[in-house]
Design a protein around this motif. Structure first.
Motif, PDB file in Angstrom:
ATOM      1  N   UNK A   9       0.845  -1.190   0.000  1.00 62.31           N
ATOM      2  CA  UNK A   9       0.000   0.000   0.000  1.00 62.31           C
ATOM      3  C   UNK A   9       0.886   1.248   0.000  1.00 62.31           C
ATOM      4  N   UNK A  10       0.431   2.406  -0.386  1.00 70.99           N
ATOM      5  CA  UNK A  10      -0.905   2.695  -0.899  1.00 70.99           C
ATOM      6  C   UNK A  10      -1.077   2.274  -2.359  1.00 70.99           C
ATOM      7  N   UNK A  11      -2.340   2.004  -2.709  1.00 75.48           N
ATOM      8  CA  UNK A  11      -2.641   1.541  -4.061  1.00 75.48           C
ATOM      9  C   UNK A  11      -3.163   2.670  -4.927  1.00 75.48           C
ATOM     10  N   UNK A  12      -3.166   3.867  -4.359  1.00 79.18           N
ATOM     11  CA  UNK A  12      -3.670   5.028  -5.073  1.00 79.18           C
ATOM     12  C   UNK A  12      -2.518   6.024  -5.164  1.00 79.18           C
ATOM     13  N   UNK A  13      -2.561   6.887  -6.128  1.00 80.46           N
ATOM     14  CA  UNK A  13      -1.510   7.889  -6.237  1.00 80.46           C
ATOM     15  C   UNK A  13      -2.105   9.154  -6.813  1.00 80.46           C
ATOM     16  N   UNK A  14      -1.436  10.260  -6.608  1.00 76.99           N
ATOM     17  CA  UNK A  14      -1.939  11.449  -7.261  1.00 76.99           C
ATOM     18  C   UNK A  14      -1.208  11.598  -8.590  1.00 76.99           C
ATOM     19  N   UNK A  15      -1.546  12.617  -9.321  1.00 74.40           N
ATOM     20  CA  UNK A  15      -1.066  12.625 -10.699  1.00 74.40           C
ATOM     21  C   UNK A  15      -0.046  13.712 -10.986  1.00 74.40           C
ATOM     22  N   UNK A  16       0.551  14.259  -9.941  1.00 68.95           N
ATOM     23  CA  UNK A  16       1.644  15.191 -10.159  1.00 68.95           C
ATOM     24  C   UNK A  16       2.912  14.384 -10.387  1.00 68.95           C
ATOM     25  N   UNK A  17       3.471  14.517 -11.581  1.00 70.20           N
ATOM     26  CA  UNK A  17       4.701  13.795 -11.878  1.00 70.20           C
ATOM     27  C   UNK A  17       5.847  14.797 -11.889  1.00 70.20           C
TER      28      UNK A  17
ATOM     29  N   UNK B 322      -7.843   2.067  -0.289  1.00 72.15           N
ATOM     30  CA  UNK B 322      -6.736   2.153  -1.243  1.00 72.15           C
ATOM     31  C   UNK B 322      -5.443   2.677  -0.630  1.00 72.15           C
ATOM     32  N   UNK B 323      -5.512   3.298   0.545  1.00 75.51           N
ATOM     33  CA  UNK B 323      -4.295   3.856   1.129  1.00 75.51           C
ATOM     34  C   UNK B 323      -3.564   2.855   2.017  1.00 75.51           C
ATOM     35  N   UNK B 403       1.924   8.442  -1.854  1.00 74.14           N
ATOM     36  CA  UNK B 403       0.819   8.988  -2.636  1.00 74.14           C
ATOM     37  C   UNK B 403       1.212  10.268  -3.354  1.00 74.14           C
ATOM     38  N   UNK B 406       6.095  12.727  -6.702  1.00 77.06           N
ATOM     39  CA  UNK B 406       6.044  12.896  -8.155  1.00 77.06           C
ATOM     40  C   UNK B 406       6.975  11.928  -8.884  1.00 77.06           C
TER      41      UNK B 406
END
Lengths: 312, 425
Positions: A9-17, B322-323, B403, B406
């Protein structure tokens, strides 16, 4: 369903690359760059293209040679190229852009391990190397006069040192003055810096303490503080180089210390040094001190006991 | 007092208005003997035995544990070995259900006369923290220290999950009664029911219900992950800091999950132990996301089919949010006491990890003020002294750092690996 993918985990991520961040920096540099095109003419465009192109070229072949992953996609080489171009006078020959890119990308960045690992800001170091190596680097021309051979000028800080007549605040603010491409238009740099702060790409801690301390010290030193902060590379350095992630401290406390250090060194060089400008040197010096600042300005961990008690 | 903030996540509480649906009794259930923190249980039944609903089928002499009960009536098919998602191997009781759901004679309200008998009854209920961690409740309710505040954790800060929210909407009186019961049994003066601001209806209801009761405060937490983390919720509801190496009880606090407290109340009334579980079933592979109440031991596959999931297309299955949820390696694994959600996805994009750019986002978001970027560096060179100084042992694996990264670095995972390097005292 053959196999489920198992991962921690975590299995989610944000989208700032990383590339999102770099793209935002490029966008933020555009107003000041556009002003440079206006004030210094079309030659700015091929000069910038040479810098960016050779930065990408060096990044690509350096990684290839070192058998490492290709990293031009993260756009950091583009940022370095653009910043380098903005640190050159419009009269700089193209080959100087190539040499600067080599210093920035190969020597400062890739030899130390690539993105995030460089000890100093690549563009600043390249600027300093070029400045101490080639006299052309201090050949400034008057804005809005595009005859690159004939009319030479001095930067406002040189004028201030020699006591000649000075450009007005307004000229300084919009960029109608001598200097390298990126440093003249304080207004454009301010817009870009505030944009980055608004997008939470940079923190204003270092720029504010940097510019603030230069303002305060020159005021106390009996100089015109507004002139001192608008002239020279202060805004470019404060918003775009003193906020470089890899070479400045991570915590807000550390960023403030970094900014203050830059401000003090800039003031000392401008006031007492032989060079008219001290922004690049101050940032480079503070880059080198950054690991020590980081050691001393770590975050306070919630509920952590002091290390001393812990040892026993 | 400044509240600890956190990261803004998309809430994705798609199932918040779906009333709990009863899952039918399956043909077989497979009940692991280790579903909570602590020692695994030994089966009390053998193949061929008849079992009834609420009958204890596993227990152990170890104090730090919780017994296991059957949620179905039927015949024990086999006792097998089971490896859970953590890789821990324990025994598992497989029961063939007869569909009659005959209730065991043991199911009757426990006799509670004092604190000791209360704690004993709590243990017999098989209760553990239903928020996901699965700490045995009878241990939590029996600390050595003086407790003055009971915090009921109703933050439910993870995306998707609405299991606790449905408890709050469907059984609010059980929650209030449960809070009062725990308070009076343990002699606790005040209770604080802490709810994230993204559940305004629950906040409104409970504020009305507790209007005449000065001993129950309703606290609105910011909707910022991870508000439900124990140290964060304690700080944000009481201002107290749980120090390194201390427990919440050391600062006079017990934190209980909202569904746990409601369950305990019902157990004291009926004597029916923890044999069913409400879980949120969601994820893009699930066509009918909903809250399902299922017997513990039901397979995930059946639950997913019940919710019209395209089981064949699932490539990522998460038990929990999910976290912090666990990646499920096998779709036939059973529902356990701590299964608060089951999320099924038909896609999973794993981005390439690249170099740390030292942007400091991980440091900014860590609720405890850790520096994951520096821990990452120290871990790479296995600098144990530095890792100790960076207090990596305090990391609770909330995942906020990973999470926001970047460069897609697996910072939370690195923290756990770094912890393993530090010798235990």
């Amino acid at each position: 369903m053959d196999k489920l993918i198992v991962s921690p985990s975590p299995h989610d991520e944000n989208y700032t690359k990383t590339s999102t961040i770099m793209l935002n920096v490029i966008i933020a540099l555009l107003p000041a760059w556009g002003a440079a095109v206006y004030f210094f003419g079309m030659r700015v465009i091929p000069l910038t293209a040479v810098c960016i192109g050779s930065c990408i070229f060096f990044e690509y072949f350096c990684r290839l040679l070192m058998k490492r992953s290709n990293t031009i996609g993260d756009l950091s080489a583009v940022v370095t190229g653009l910043l380098l171009a903005m640190n050159l006078p419009v009269t700089a020959p193209y080959w100087m852009g190539v040499i600067g890119s080599f210093v920035a990308i190969v020597v400062v960045k890739q030899l130390f391990g690539g993105i995030g690992q460089n000890f100093a800001n690549p563009a600043i170091t390249a600027r300093i190397v070029l400045m101490v190596s080639f006299p052309t680097m201090s050949h400034w021309i008057k804005p809005l006069e595009y005859d690159y051979d004939a009319v030479s000028s001095a930067t406002p800080l040189v004028l201030a040192k020699s006591g000649d007549s000075l450009p007005s605040y307004l000229d300084l603010f919009i960029g109608k003055t001598g200097g390298c491409l990126g440093e003249v238009c304080a207004a454009g740099l301010l817009i870009g810096g505030l944009y980055l702060a608004f997008r939470r790409i940079i923190s204003l801690a270092a720029p504010v303490s940097f510019i603030g301390s230069v303002f305060l010290l020159s005021w106390l030193g009996g100089e015109d503080p507004v002139y001192q902060i608008l002239a020279g590379g202060l805004f470019l350095g404060a918003f775009f180089m003193a906020t470089d992630y890899a070479t400045t401290p991570i915590t807000t406390k550390g960023k403030i210390v970094f900014g203050l250090g830059c401000g003090i060194i800039t003031f000392v060089i401008r006031r007492f040094g032989t060079y008219p400008e001290g922004v690049s040197f101050s940032i480079l010096l503070m880059n080198v001190l950054t690991p020590y600042i980081e050691q001393l300005t770590r975050t306070k961990v919630l509920g952590a006991k002091e290390a001393a008690k812990n040892e026993g | 007092m400044k509240k600890l903030n956190g990261i803004k996540l998309k809430h994705r509480k798609n199932t918040e208005n779906s009333a709990t649906v009863q899952f039918p009794v399956p043909e077989t259930v497979r009940i692991p003997m280790s579903m909570t923190m602590g020692a695994p249980c030994q089966p009390l039944v053998k193949a061929g035995d008849e079992v009834r609903v609420g009958q204890k089928i596993g227990d152990t002499d170890a104090a730090f544990s919780a017994p296991v009960h059957s949620g179905v009536s039927g015949k024990v098919k086999a006792i097998t070995d089971y490896r859970n998602a953590m890789g821990v191997v324990c025994k598992m009781v497989e029961i063939e259900c007869d569909g009659l759901q005959t209730v065991s004679d043991d199911v009757k309200p426990p006799v509670v006369t004092d604190k000791e008998s209360f704690i004993k009854a709590v243990r017999e209920s098989g209760a553990c923290g239903l928020g996901g961690a699965g700490f045995p409740t009878h241990i939590k309710l029996n600390p050595k220290n003086e407790i003055d505040t009971l915090i009921i954790n109703a933050a439910e800060c993870e995306p998707y999950i609405t299991a606790d929210y449905r408890e709050m909407m469907e059984n609010p009186q059980d929650i209030i009664n449960g809070i009062n019961m725990v308070k009076s049994q343990l002699g606790i003066k005040t209770a604080k029911l802490a709810i994230e601001s993204n559940k305004p209806e629950a906040i409104k209801n409970f504020t009305e219900m507790a209007d005449n009761d000065d001993s129950i405060d309703i606290i609105t937490l910011p909707s910022a992950y991870p508000q439900g983390a124990e140290k964060v919720i304690i700080y944000n509801s009481t201002g107290r800091i749980v120090n390194e190496g201390s427990l919440p009880a050391d600062v006079g606090v017990i934190v209980m999950n909202v569904s746990t407290v409601a369950f305990l109340y019902r157990y004291m009334q009926t004597g029916m132990p923890l044999v069913t579980r409400r879980l949120t079933v969601d994820g893009n592979a699930v066509r009918e996301p909903q809250n399902v109440s299922a017997v513990i031991g039901t397979s995930f596959r059946e639950i997913l089919e019940f919710c019209k999931a395209d089981v064949g297309s699932v490539i990522k299955l998460i038990a929990g949010g999910p976290m912090m949820g666990m990646s499920v390696p096998d779709i036939d694994m059973p529902v356990v006491k701590t299964s608060n959600a089951l999320l099924a996805f038909d896609h999973y994009d794993e981005r390439q990890t690249s170099g740390c750019i030292r942007c400091g986002r991980c440091v900014r978001v860590c609720p405890l003020g850790l520096m994951p970027a520096d821990i990452d560096r120290a871990y790479k060179i296995k600098d144990i002294e530095e890792l100790k100084k960076l207090k990596v042992m305090l990391c609770m694996n909330c995942g906020s750092c990973t999470y926001v990264c970047p460069a897609n670095r697996k910072l939370a995972e690195t923290n756990q690996l770094a912890k393993a390097l530090i010798p235990r005292k």
